[in-house]
Write a protein that holds these residues in place. Structure first.
Motif, PDB file in Angstrom:
ATOM      1  N   LEU A 257      96.447  34.575  23.252  1.00  0.00           N
ATOM      2  CA  LEU A 257      98.657  34.120  22.577  1.00  0.00           C
ATOM      3  C   LEU A 257      98.512  34.313  23.955  1.00  0.00           C
ATOM      4  CD1 LEU A 257      98.496  37.019  20.355  1.00  0.00           C
ATOM      5  CD2 LEU A 257      99.005  34.567  19.750  1.00  0.00           C
ATOM      6  N   PRO A 258      99.719  33.560  24.934  1.00  0.00           N
ATOM      7  CA  PRO A 258      99.835  33.499  25.887  1.00  0.00           C
ATOM      8  C   PRO A 258     101.085  35.101  26.562  1.00  0.00           C
ATOM      9  CG  PRO A 258     101.831  32.637  24.781  1.00  0.00           C
ATOM     10  CD  PRO A 258     100.929  33.495  23.864  1.00  0.00           C
TER      11      PRO A 258
ATOM     12  N   LEU B  14     104.290  35.323  29.679  1.00  0.00           N
ATOM     13  CA  LEU B  14     105.525  35.586  29.443  1.00  0.00           C
ATOM     14  C   LEU B  14     105.734  34.842  31.207  1.00  0.00           C
ATOM     15  CD1 LEU B  14     107.143  38.478  28.438  1.00  0.00           C
ATOM     16  CD2 LEU B  14     107.230  36.755  27.077  1.00  0.00           C
TER      17      LEU B  14
ATOM     18  N   TRP C 267     105.535  37.761  19.538  1.00  0.00           N
ATOM     19  CA  TRP C 267     104.476  36.646  19.420  1.00  0.00           C
ATOM     20  C   TRP C 267     104.511  36.690  17.753  1.00  0.00           C
ATOM     21  CZ3 TRP C 267     101.667  40.465  22.433  1.00  0.00           C
ATOM     22  CH2 TRP C 267     101.099  39.750  23.887  1.00  0.00           C
ATOM     23  N   THR C 268     105.773  34.953  17.798  1.00  0.00           N
ATOM     24  CA  THR C 268     105.648  34.322  16.374  1.00  0.00           C
ATOM     25  C   THR C 268     104.320  34.413  16.151  1.00  0.00           C
ATOM     26  OG1 THR C 268     106.513  32.574  17.083  1.00  0.00           O
ATOM     27  CG2 THR C 268     108.200  34.253  16.662  1.00  0.00           C
TER      28      THR C 268
ATOM     29  N   ASP D 236     103.393  31.506  14.638  1.00  0.00           N
ATOM     30  CA  ASP D 236     103.082  29.855  15.461  1.00  0.00           C
ATOM     31  C   ASP D 236     102.978  30.619  17.185  1.00  0.00           C
ATOM     32  OD1 ASP D 236     105.253  30.601  16.997  1.00  0.00           O
ATOM     33  OD2 ASP D 236     105.969  28.562  16.411  1.00  0.00           O
ATOM     34  N   GLY D 237     102.559  31.260  17.875  1.00  0.00           N
ATOM     35  CA  GLY D 237     101.742  31.979  18.528  1.00  0.00           C
ATOM     36  C   GLY D 237     103.213  31.769  20.214  1.00  0.00           C
ATOM     37  N   THR D 238     103.996  31.366  19.620  1.00  0.00           N
ATOM     38  CA  THR D 238     105.415  32.400  20.721  1.00  0.00           C
ATOM     39  C   THR D 238     105.661  32.863  21.595  1.00  0.00           C
ATOM     40  OG1 THR D 238     106.498  29.962  20.144  1.00  0.00           O
ATOM     41  CG2 THR D 238     107.421  30.711  21.215  1.00  0.00           C
ATOM     42  N   ALA D 239     105.671  33.178  22.783  1.00  0.00           N
ATOM     43  CA  ALA D 239     106.104  34.641  22.373  1.00  0.00           C
ATOM     44  C   ALA D 239     107.492  34.746  23.665  1.00  0.00           C
ATOM     45  CB  ALA D 239     105.147  34.814  24.679  1.00  0.00           C
ATOM     46  N   VAL D 240     107.640  35.931  22.637  1.00  0.00           N
ATOM     47  CA  VAL D 240     109.062  37.204  22.482  1.00  0.00           C
ATOM     48  C   VAL D 240     109.284  37.431  23.935  1.00  0.00           C
ATOM     49  CG1 VAL D 240     111.452  37.061  21.767  1.00  0.00           C
ATOM     50  CG2 VAL D 240     110.027  35.959  21.085  1.00  0.00           C
ATOM     51  N   ASP D 241     110.302  37.960  24.839  1.00  0.00           N
ATOM     52  CA  ASP D 241     110.097  39.136  25.674  1.00  0.00           C
ATOM     53  C   ASP D 241     111.273  39.818  25.664  1.00  0.00           C
ATOM     54  OD1 ASP D 241     110.714  40.524  27.883  1.00  0.00           O
ATOM     55  OD2 ASP D 241     110.536  39.472  29.564  1.00  0.00           O
TER      56      ASP D 241
END
Length: 338
Positions: free
Chosen positions: A71-72, A74, A107-108, A110-115
């Motif tokens: 997981l990424p 930010l 992290w959603t 789908d793996g998108t990182a949200v600050d």
């Protein structure tokens, strides 16, 4: 503020019930040296972190088949760690946000990182828990201060400083259930008063007190019915796994035979609790406290290193951590339901 919960029951040491199937190690990310598992959802998906000997820590999600997905962080950040996952696959934790500090992150699926950001003026925050509505809880440090406050991040990204109960200066939230009840702990400035705390949905705050004879406590998990699991500690720094029951009583959970040190970190919908306990002449083992009052030894690593259970699903699948005896290398573990 409601009064401290004072009705207490003490769990006596009881024989351990039969051990379940052995733990399965969840491999670190490619090139990784060690990993930890800190959360699990009802689909058996596990989250935690993985690290190399010299590189940054990376948040990781292990799918039910054991495959690991990084997981990424930010922005330009490089490090991250995951703490919890809900049943729809939303993950929370914290991540390096580059030149703006370390921030709580969601992290959603789908793996998108949200600050998720921090409190005004702060550069450091972290999320520890998330419910099935996507509401996250954790903490943020106040601006230019070593003081931290418990924080709730709503599903729309807005945040609320949960503050501190009267008589305390520091707080942190660890878990939230689906009705929005939050648990964690609060401390005074010199950490001499340190109690498990519940933030109620009506805006009030309850000081949960400690197990019998303990000096401090902290709450780490809560299930949908409101039963809370955590740990109390005596003045002699002996930990005792603790369950705060919905009728206001507080139960000290039993140790493995001969043990004097334990802690609870997870609870499922049925009220089964997991954590760790030591026993006579042995390192701490991950354990499960069953509804009938027995304690199940989940075992150690093959070399005798200690283990700790962090979370449990409705069907009894458990996630946790093991330490190699020789060099304290960390291993992410999953115990199958039994």
């Amino acid at each position: 503020m409601p009064g401290i919960a004072v009705a207490l029951t003490i769990g006596l040491a009881v024989p351990a019930s039969a051990a379940p199937a052995s733990a399965v190690e969840l491999a670190p990310l490619p090139g990784g040296y060690q990993a930890t598992a800190t959360g699990i959802n009802d689909s058996g998906v596990v989250v935690g972190w993985s690290s190399t000997r010299t590189g940054p820590t990376r948040a990781v999600r292990w799918n039910a088949d054991g495959t690991a997905v990084a997981l990424p962080a930010l922005g330009s950040g490089t490090s991250s760690s995951a703490r919890a996952i809900n049943d729809s696959g939303v993950v929370v934790g914290q991540a390096d946000a580059g030149n703006v500090g370390v921030h709580a992150v969601r992290w959603t699926p789908d793996g998108t990182a949200v600050d998720l950001g921090t409190l005004p003026g702060s550069t450091y925050s972290g999320a520890n828990g998330v419910n099935n509505s996507g509401v996250a809880v954790g903490y943020a440090y106040l601006s230019f201060s070593s003081i931290k406050h418990a924080v709730r991040w709503n599903a729309d990204g807005t945040s609320t400083d949960l503050g501190v109960p009267e008589g305390y200066e520091v707080s942190e939230a660890h878990a939230i259930n689906d009705d929005g009840t939050i648990v964690g702990e609060a401390m005074d400035s010199d950490y001499k008063r340190w109690h498990a705390i519940r933030w109620n949905t009506d805006g009030t705050v309850t000081d949960l007190g400690t197990a019998p004879g303990a000096a401090v406590s902290w709450a780490l998990a809560i299930n949908g019915g409101g039963t809370i699991a955590g740990t109390s500690q005596t003045a002699a720094r002996k930990n005792h796994a603790t369950r705060w029951n919905t009728d206001g009583t507080v139960t000290t959970l039993p140790t493995l035979p001969g043990g004097d040190n334990s802690g609870a970190g997870g609870i499922n919908r049925a009220g089964v609790v997991v954590g760790f306990s030591n026993s006579t002449g042995a390192p701490s083992h991950a354990v499960r406290w069953n509804l009938d009052g027995t304690v199940t030894d989940l075992g150690a690593l093959p070399d005798g290193g200690d283990t700790n259970a962090e979370g449990i699903t409705t069907d009894g699948t458990i996630a946790g951590i093991g330490h190699t005896a020789g060099d304290s290398q960390l291993h992410a573990l999953r115990w199958p339901a039994s």
